[in-house]
Design a protein around this motif. Structure first.
Motif, PDB file in Angstrom:
ATOM      1  N   ASN A 115       0.771  -1.091  -0.084  1.00 12.76           N
ATOM      2  CA  ASN A 115       0.088   0.016  -0.126  1.00 12.76           C
ATOM      3  C   ASN A 115       0.833   1.232   0.010  1.00 12.76           C
ATOM      4  OD1 ASN A 115      -2.672   0.131  -0.095  1.00 12.76           O
ATOM      5  ND2 ASN A 115      -2.888   1.339   1.482  1.00 12.76           N
ATOM      6  N   CYS A 116       2.095   1.160  -0.061  1.00 16.77           N
ATOM      7  CA  CYS A 116       2.856   2.546  -0.028  1.00 16.77           C
ATOM      8  C   CYS A 116       2.494   3.347  -1.196  1.00 16.77           C
ATOM      9  CB  CYS A 116       4.220   2.212  -0.380  1.00 16.77           C
ATOM     10  SG  CYS A 116       5.051   0.469   0.454  1.00 16.77           S
ATOM     11  N   ILE A 117       2.115   3.141  -2.256  1.00 18.87           N
ATOM     12  CA  ILE A 117       1.803   3.809  -3.487  1.00 18.87           C
ATOM     13  C   ILE A 117       0.452   4.815  -3.218  1.00 18.87           C
ATOM     14  CG2 ILE A 117       0.223   2.471  -4.686  1.00 18.87           C
ATOM     15  CD1 ILE A 117       1.124   3.377  -7.335  1.00 18.87           C
ATOM     16  N   ASP A 118      -0.267   4.459  -2.049  1.00 18.32           N
ATOM     17  CA  ASP A 118      -1.124   5.249  -1.773  1.00 18.32           C
ATOM     18  C   ASP A 118      -0.951   6.707  -1.231  1.00 18.32           C
ATOM     19  OD1 ASP A 118      -3.277   3.823  -2.447  1.00 18.32           O
ATOM     20  OD2 ASP A 118      -4.047   3.384  -0.217  1.00 18.32           O
ATOM     21  N   CYS A 119       0.347   6.917  -0.842  1.00 20.19           N
ATOM     22  CA  CYS A 119       0.899   8.044  -0.426  1.00 20.19           C
ATOM     23  C   CYS A 119       2.318   8.556  -1.092  1.00 20.19           C
ATOM     24  CB  CYS A 119       1.253   8.031   1.373  1.00 20.19           C
ATOM     25  SG  CYS A 119      -0.383   7.785   2.320  1.00 20.19           S
ATOM     26  N   HIS A 120       2.997   7.369  -1.439  1.00 22.95           N
ATOM     27  CA  HIS A 120       4.314   7.617  -2.108  1.00 22.95           C
ATOM     28  C   HIS A 120       4.050   7.174  -3.492  1.00 22.95           C
ATOM     29  CE1 HIS A 120       6.794   7.907   1.688  1.00 22.95           C
ATOM     30  NE2 HIS A 120       5.971   6.921   2.223  1.00 22.95           N
ATOM     31  N   SER A 121       4.083   8.236  -4.553  1.00 20.98           N
ATOM     32  CA  SER A 121       3.649   8.245  -5.745  1.00 20.98           C
ATOM     33  C   SER A 121       4.343   7.173  -6.592  1.00 20.98           C
ATOM     34  CB  SER A 121       3.610   9.382  -6.364  1.00 20.98           C
ATOM     35  OG  SER A 121       4.716  10.103  -6.581  1.00 20.98           O
ATOM     36  N   PHE A 149       0.136  15.384  10.849  1.00 20.37           N
ATOM     37  CA  PHE A 149       0.445  15.451   9.408  1.00 20.37           C
ATOM     38  C   PHE A 149       1.729  15.901   9.135  1.00 20.37           C
ATOM     39  CE2 PHE A 149      -3.853  14.977   6.923  1.00 20.37           C
ATOM     40  CZ  PHE A 149      -4.549  14.059   8.122  1.00 20.37           C
ATOM     41  N   PHE A 150       2.281  15.081   8.392  1.00 20.43           N
ATOM     42  CA  PHE A 150       3.666  15.674   7.800  1.00 20.43           C
ATOM     43  C   PHE A 150       3.828  15.286   6.500  1.00 20.43           C
ATOM     44  CE2 PHE A 150       4.541  15.108  12.333  1.00 20.43           C
ATOM     45  CZ  PHE A 150       5.325  16.374  12.627  1.00 20.43           C
ATOM     46  N   LYS A 151       4.699  15.971   5.834  1.00 15.36           N
ATOM     47  CA  LYS A 151       4.928  15.934   4.553  1.00 15.36           C
ATOM     48  C   LYS A 151       5.382  14.497   3.932  1.00 15.36           C
ATOM     49  CE  LYS A 151       7.615  17.944   0.473  1.00 15.36           C
ATOM     50  NZ  LYS A 151       8.262  19.140   0.043  1.00 15.36           N
ATOM     51  N   TYR A 207      15.434   7.797   9.771  1.00 12.21           N
ATOM     52  CA  TYR A 207      14.325   8.122   9.160  1.00 12.21           C
ATOM     53  C   TYR A 207      13.162   8.631   9.916  1.00 12.21           C
ATOM     54  CZ  TYR A 207      16.528   4.710   5.751  1.00 12.21           C
ATOM     55  OH  TYR A 207      17.603   4.312   4.957  1.00 12.21           O
ATOM     56  N   MET A 208      12.139   9.126   9.232  1.00  9.32           N
ATOM     57  CA  MET A 208      10.947  10.054   9.617  1.00  9.32           C
ATOM     58  C   MET A 208      11.335  11.428  10.284  1.00  9.32           C
ATOM     59  SD  MET A 208       8.636   7.956   8.989  1.00  9.32           S
ATOM     60  CE  MET A 208       8.852   6.108   8.717  1.00  9.32           C
ATOM     61  N   HIS A 209      10.350  12.444  10.398  1.00  8.02           N
ATOM     62  CA  HIS A 209      10.623  13.788  10.548  1.00  8.02           C
ATOM     63  C   HIS A 209      11.597  14.075  11.715  1.00  8.02           C
ATOM     64  CE1 HIS A 209       7.112  12.951  13.462  1.00  8.02           C
ATOM     65  NE2 HIS A 209       7.874  13.961  14.002  1.00  8.02           N
ATOM     66  N   ASP A 210      11.759  13.170  12.990  1.00 11.08           N
ATOM     67  CA  ASP A 210      12.710  13.387  13.710  1.00 11.08           C
ATOM     68  C   ASP A 210      13.696  12.208  13.767  1.00 11.08           C
ATOM     69  OD1 ASP A 210      11.000  11.095  14.510  1.00 11.08           O
ATOM     70  OD2 ASP A 210      10.024  11.972  16.324  1.00 11.08           O
ATOM     71  N   HIS A 261       7.690  -0.637  11.326  1.00 10.00           N
ATOM     72  CA  HIS A 261       6.639   0.264  11.932  1.00 10.00           C
ATOM     73  C   HIS A 261       5.360  -0.056  11.070  1.00 10.00           C
ATOM     74  CE1 HIS A 261       4.603   3.825  12.260  1.00 10.00           C
ATOM     75  NE2 HIS A 261       4.386   4.090  11.021  1.00 10.00           N
ATOM     76  N   TYR A 262       5.468  -0.075   9.587  1.00 12.19           N
ATOM     77  CA  TYR A 262       4.327  -0.218   8.463  1.00 12.19           C
ATOM     78  C   TYR A 262       3.687  -1.589   8.974  1.00 12.19           C
ATOM     79  CZ  TYR A 262       5.330   4.171   6.168  1.00 12.19           C
ATOM     80  OH  TYR A 262       5.374   5.494   6.086  1.00 12.19           O
ATOM     81  N   ASN A 263       4.399  -2.595   9.149  1.00 14.75           N
ATOM     82  CA  ASN A 263       3.715  -3.846   9.427  1.00 14.75           C
ATOM     83  C   ASN A 263       3.128  -4.327  10.673  1.00 14.75           C
ATOM     84  OD1 ASN A 263       3.893  -6.273   7.542  1.00 14.75           O
ATOM     85  ND2 ASN A 263       5.021  -7.507   9.130  1.00 14.75           N
TER      86      ASN A 263
END
Lengths: 374, 435
Positions: free
Chosen positions: A230-236, A277-279, A292-295, A307-309
Motif C-alpha cells: 500500500n505504499c503507493i497510496d501516499c508515495h507516488s 500530518f507531515f509531508k 528516518y522520519m521527521h525526527d 513500523h508499517y507492518n
C-alpha cells in the motif's frame, strides 16, 4: 553594426547623466537557458516561475551560494553542512544540529526532484515555493543566523559574486539569492536509479526486487488474494514522493499516539484535522538517507518496515489508508498493520534499494564548486 | 440495404483501416497533466497533409484551446498510427496500420520550462504481425507481458494474431496464431483479433473483421488461457444483423471486482455491425462462461456502431458512432447497464474519450468523433464513402462531465486539414480511468 554601437554609446551617456540606477538596466543580463535539460516524462508536469527560468548562470550562482559558508552569520556553515550530496542532500543525523549546540526539531530533508510533487516545503509545509523557502534557513537564528542585508553587502564585496549575479539576474539582492538557490535545487534531478532504468526498459529487476515493486504498488485485497504494502497510496508510483494536489501530500502515518502527537501541518493550517500530518517524503535514494522520519526516530529500513507492518500507533488523525491496509484475513481487533511476511518485508526493502541513484550522488554538477578552486 | 453496398464499395480503399480501440491498462498513476491530449492525426489525401502525432490543449477555459503544442509528422507512412496506450511503467506505445510500423514506442520529453514535446517514435519488430489494434499489459504465470492484437496477423484470409511481448525490451516472446483453416473445424481459433481484456488467468479477444473489410467478418470471442497462452474456446455473440453482416464484435471489457467490489465478473462486448452490447457471465470458481445475452440493442434504441468502453471511478461510458452519443452507466451495477443520466451529445463517429479537470476545477470529458478518417466526395476524395463520411465529424468535443453540456469543439479538419484518429490523455489525464 557601427550604427548600433554608436546608439548604445549615446544611450549609455544619457543614462549616466540621468541617474545611476539606469546603468544597470541598460545592460540587461542575457542568461543562457540550461542546455540538454532532461527529465523523465513520467515525473509529470512541472512549472518554473516565469521570473526565474532555469538558466546556466542562475544554476552556477545557486550552486556556489549553496556551498558557501558566507551565507551563515559566523561564516562557518553552508546549506551543504546539513544537505550533503553523497547522502542525497541529508546529513545522516536524526535531527539537524542547531547553532546553539542543541538539536533542531527536525531531521534534515533530502533535496531531490523538487520540481515535482508537493509544492509546499518543510516537514510541516510552512514554505510555499522554493524561492520563499530558500531564505528561511539563512535567517533562522538556530540554523545559519544571517541577516539578509548583511549578506547582500558581504556578497557585494566580492567581485566574483557581483559578476555572477550580473550575468544571472542583475544586482545582488535577497530576491536574487533566493532565485539562484531555488534554481540550483530545481536542477537536483535524480532519474538514473535502477528503478528508472527499469522503467525505461534498460534494466531488469531481480525477482526479489520485482516482488517488492509489486507489493509497493498494490493495495492489499484479501478477497482477491492480492497482497500489498500500500505504499503507493501516499508515495507516488514514479517520484515516490507525496502528491501535488492541495494538501494530498501530507498525512499521519501512525508514529505517535494522540497525547504525543506533534502539530505538524496543523501548525500551518490551524486545522485540528491536520494534527500530526507531515509531508510525505520522497523515497528516492532512501538507502543513503538514514535515519528516518521527521525526527529521525527509525534507524534502518528494517525498522521502517516493522513500523508499517506491526508498529502503527493509532491516533485520531491516523490515515484511513493505513487503517484499511491489512494482508491477513483474520479480524484485526484493535491491531493496525500490514501483516506481511518477513520475505515480503525484505522484498520491499530490496525494491527501496533500487531507488539509489549513484549518478546523482556523485554528479559533478551538484558538487562543491569550491573544491575545484582550492 | 444501402449501407451494405456502400460499405462494400469502400472496402479496398479502406485497406488497413482498422476500427476501434480500448485501452485496457489500468494503473494508479496520479500525476495529472491536466488538459493536454495526445492525438494521432491522419493526413487527408486531397488536402495534402501528412499523418502526425501531436499534443493538443483541450481545456476550453485556456486561451490556447485547440492549439497543437507539439507535432511530429510521418510523411513516409502511407497509413497512420492507430491507437495510443500507456504501459504501467509510463511508456507510450501506438499500434499502427502501415505494415512498416505495426507497433511503435513514442518518445515524449519536457523542455526546461516544463512544456511537453513529442520527440519521435521507434517502430518495433513484430516478427511480421500486421495491423496492430489494441494493447494490454497483464500477467501470465506471475510474469507481466504486453499483449497486442494484430487484426491482420501474419496475413491470410482468416489471419490474425495475439502478440506477446517482453514489456521491458519490447521483444516478441510469442506469436499466438490459430487460424480457422489451420486448426480445423470446431477447434478454438483466433481470427481478425481486435478488442482485448482480461481477468485473472483468462483473456478475451474479439474476432472483428478482416483489415480489408471485404474478405471476412467475425462474430465470436476467443478465450485465451493465460497459463498456456493458447486459445481454448470461442463464444459466438450474434443476433440481429441490421447490416446483413456477421456481428463483428469489437471492443471488449472484462468487468471485474477490482474495478468496483460490487461487480460480478462478466465480459461486456460491443458488436460493430450488430449494434449491440452483449454480456457473457463468468464463473470464477469453475472458470466457465455462461450464455451470452444482449444487454442493449442499437436497432431498438436507434443507435449504431457501438465502439468503446471507458470507466471513471463511478461510471462506465460507451460510445456509439451513430448518431454520435456517449451513454453512461453506474459502474457499481456492472455487468448490468444501469443508466446514470442522459446521453452526452457528441458528434458523428463518437469514439475515444478522456477525462480531466478544467483550469477552474470543473470535471470534463473530451470525446474524439471519428470512426475512420477518410475524405469527402465533395472534395473529390477517392477514399470517400457515405457510410464512413456519416461517422466522421473530424472533431473533439469537450463537455461538462456532470451535465453533458458542450463547452467547446475542436474541428481538426477545418483547423489543420487533418482527421483525428485517436485521443489519449497526455500522461495522467485519461490514464487513471482507462480500461
Amino acid at each position: 553594426m557601427a550604427d548600433q554601437r554608436w546608439i548604445a554609446a549615446v544611450a549609455a551617456a544619457v543614462t549616466i547623466g540621468g541617474g545611476a540606477f539606469f546603468t544597470v538596466r541598460a545592460l540587461p543580463p542575457d542568461p543562457t537557458p540550461v542546455a540538454g535539460f532532461s527529465a523523465p516524462f513520467v515525473f509529470g508536469r512541472f512549472s518554473v516561475p516565469q521570473d526565474n527560468p532555469l538558466t546556466e548562470e542562475a544554476f552556477a550562482l545557486g550552486r556556489r551560494l549553496f556551498y558557501d559558508p558566507v551565507l551563515s552569520g559566523s561564516n562557518d556553515r553552508s546549506c551543504a553542512t546539513c544537505h550533503i550530496q553523497r547522502l542525497a542532500f541529508t546529513d545522516g543525523l536524526p535531527k539537524a544540529a542547531g547553532l546553539d549546540a542543541e538539536d533542531l526539531d527536525f531531521s534534515s530533508m533530502s533535496l531531490v526532484n523538487l520540481l515535482w510533487g508537493q509544492e509546499r516545503f518543510f516537514w510541516d509545509g510552512r514554505a510555499l515555493g522554493l524561492e520563499q523557502q530558500a531564505l528561511l534557513p539563512i535567517q533562522n537564528p538556530r540554523e545559519m543566523a544571517q541577516d539578509l542585508e548583511g549578506l547582500v553587502s558581504e556578497l557585494n564585496g566580492s567581485r566574483q559574486y557581483r559578476r555572477m549575479f550580473r550575468q544571472a539576474y542583475g544586482d545582488v539582492s535577497s530576491e536574487n539569492i533566493a532565485r539562484a538557490l531555488a534554481t540550483f535545487m530545481r536542477m537536483l534531478i535524480s532519474a538514473d536509479s535502477k528503478y528508472d532504468r527499469f522503467l525505461r526498459g534498460e534494466a531488469k529487476l531481480s525477482e526479489q526486487e520485482e516482488l517488492g515493486r509489486k507489493l509497493f504498488m498494490a493495495h492489499p485485497d484479501t478477497k482477491a488474494s492480492l497482497r500489498g504494502g500500500n505504499c503507493i497510496d501516499c508515495h507516488s508510483q514514479f517520484l515516490t514522493s507525496g502528491f501535488r494536489d492541495g494538501l494530498d501530500g501530507f498525512s499521519n502515518n501512525g508514529l505517535d499516539r494522540d497525547a504525543d502527537l506533534p502539530a505538524g501541518l496543523m501548525a500551518v493550517t490551524g486545522n485540528p484535522a491536520h494534527k500530526g500530518f507531515f509531508k510525505v517524503p520522497t523515497l528516492r535514494n532512501i538507502a543513503v538517507t538514514a535515519p528516518y522520519m521527521h525526527d529521525g526516530r527509525l534507524r534502518t529500513l528494517e525498522d521502517v518496515m516493522d513500523h508499517y507492518n506491526d508498529g502503527v500507533v493509532v491516533s485520531d488523525t491516523l490515515s484511513p489508508l493505513i487503517l484499511e491496509a491489512d494482508n491477513a484475513a483474520s479480524p484485526p481487533g484493535s491491531f493496525v498493520g500490514l501483516r506481511l511476511t518477513d520475505n515480503e518485508k525484505a522484498a520491499i526493502i530490496a525494491f527501496l534499494r533500487t531507488l539509489t541513484d549513484e549518478t546523482f550522488l556523485s554528479d559533478d554538477r551538484f558538487s562543491n564548486p569550491f573544491e575545484g578552486e582550492k | 440495404m444501402m449501407l451494405h453496398n456502400e460499405l462494400k464499395g469502400a472496402l479496398p480503399a479502406l485497406l488497413t483501416a482498422a476500427l476501434i480501440a480500448t485501452a485496457p491498462a489500468h494503473t494508479e498513476a496520479q500525476v495529472r497533466e491536466e488538459s493536454h491530449g495526445v492525438v494521432l492525426l491522419r493526413g487527408l489525401p486531397t488536402l495534402e497533409t501528412a499523418h502526425s502525432i501531436a499534443i493538443v490543449e483541450l481545456d476550453p477555459e485556456q486561451a490556447n484551446f485547440g492549439e497543437l503544442l507539439s507535432e511530429v509528422e510521418q510523411p513516409e507512412m502511407t497509413h497512420p498510427l492507430h491507437h495510443l496506450y500507456y504501459s504501467p511503467a509510463g511508456r507510450l506505445y501506438a499500434t499502427g496500420l502501415d505494415p512498416v510500423c505495426s507497433l511503435a514506442e513514442i518518445g515524449l520529453e519536457r523542455d526546461a520550462t516544463g512544456a511537453p514535446q513529442v520527440t519521435g517514435f521507434d517502430c518495433l519488430d513484430t516478427q511480421g504481425q500486421m495491423v496492430g489494434e489494441d494493447i494490454m499489459w497483464h500477467s501470465s504465470n506471475g510474469k507481466e507481458y504486453m499483449f497486442v492484437t494484430f487484426m491482420g496477423g501474419l496475413g491470410g484470409d482468416d489471419g490474425g494474431t495475439l502478440g506477446v511481448f517482453d514489456p521491458q525490451s519490447n521483444a516478441v516472446v510469442k506469436v499466438i496464431e490459430a487460424r480457422p483453416s489451420q486448426v480445423g473445424a470446431d477447434q478454438p481459433y483466433i481470427m481478425y483479433p481486435h478488442g482485448i481484456s482480461a481477468f485473472q488467468d483468462r483473456m478475451i479477444i474479439t474476432s472483428t473483421v478482416h483489415p480489408d473489410l471485404a474478405t471476412g467478418v467475425g462474430n465470436a470471442l476467443t478465450v485465451i488461457d493465460l497459463n498456456s497462452l493458447e486459445p481454448i474456446q470461442n463464444i459466438v455473440v450474434e443476433n440481429e444483423k441490421p447490416l446483413g453482416f456477421p456481428s463483428s464484435p469489437v471492443e471488449v471489457l472484462f468487468a471485474r471486482p477490482t474495478m468496483n467490489e460490487n461487480i460480478k465478473p462478466a465480459v461486456l462486448v460491443n458488436t460493430m455491425f450488430g449494434f449491440e452490447t452483449w454480456k457473457v457471465p463468468y464463473d470464477e470458481a469453475s472458470k466457465t462462461f455462461g450464455s451470452p445475452e444482449v444487454l442493449y440493442s442499437g436497432v431498438a434504441n436507434n443507435t449504431a456502431v457501438p465502439l468503446e468502453f471507458y470507466g471513471t471511478e463511478t461510471e462506465l461510458f460507451i460510445s456509439h458512432a451513430l448518431p454520435g452519443v456517449v451513454k453512461r452507466y453506474d459502474l457499481s451495477k456492472l455487468p448490468e447497464l444501469v443508466s446514470t443520466g442522459p446521453d452526452i451529445q457528441a458528434e458523428a463517429g463518437a469514439h475515444h474519450m478522456i477525462f480531466f479537470k478544467s483550469k477552474s476545477g470543473r470535471d470534463l470529458i473530451a470525446i474524439q468523433n471519428n470512426l475512420l478518417n477518410l475524405g469527402n466526395a465533395a472534395d473529390n476524395d477517392p477514399t470517400d464513402v457515405d457510410f464512413i463520411a456519416a461517422v466522421n465529424a473530424h472533431t473533439i468535443t469537450v463537455h461538462d462531465l456532470a451535465t453533458g453540456e458542450r463547452l467547446g469543439t475542436v474541428n481538426f479538419r477545418e483547423k489543420y486539414n487533418k482527421g483525428v484518429d485517436n485521443l489519449e490523455g497526455l500522461f495522467g489525464s485519461g490514464f487513471v480511468h482507462h480500461h
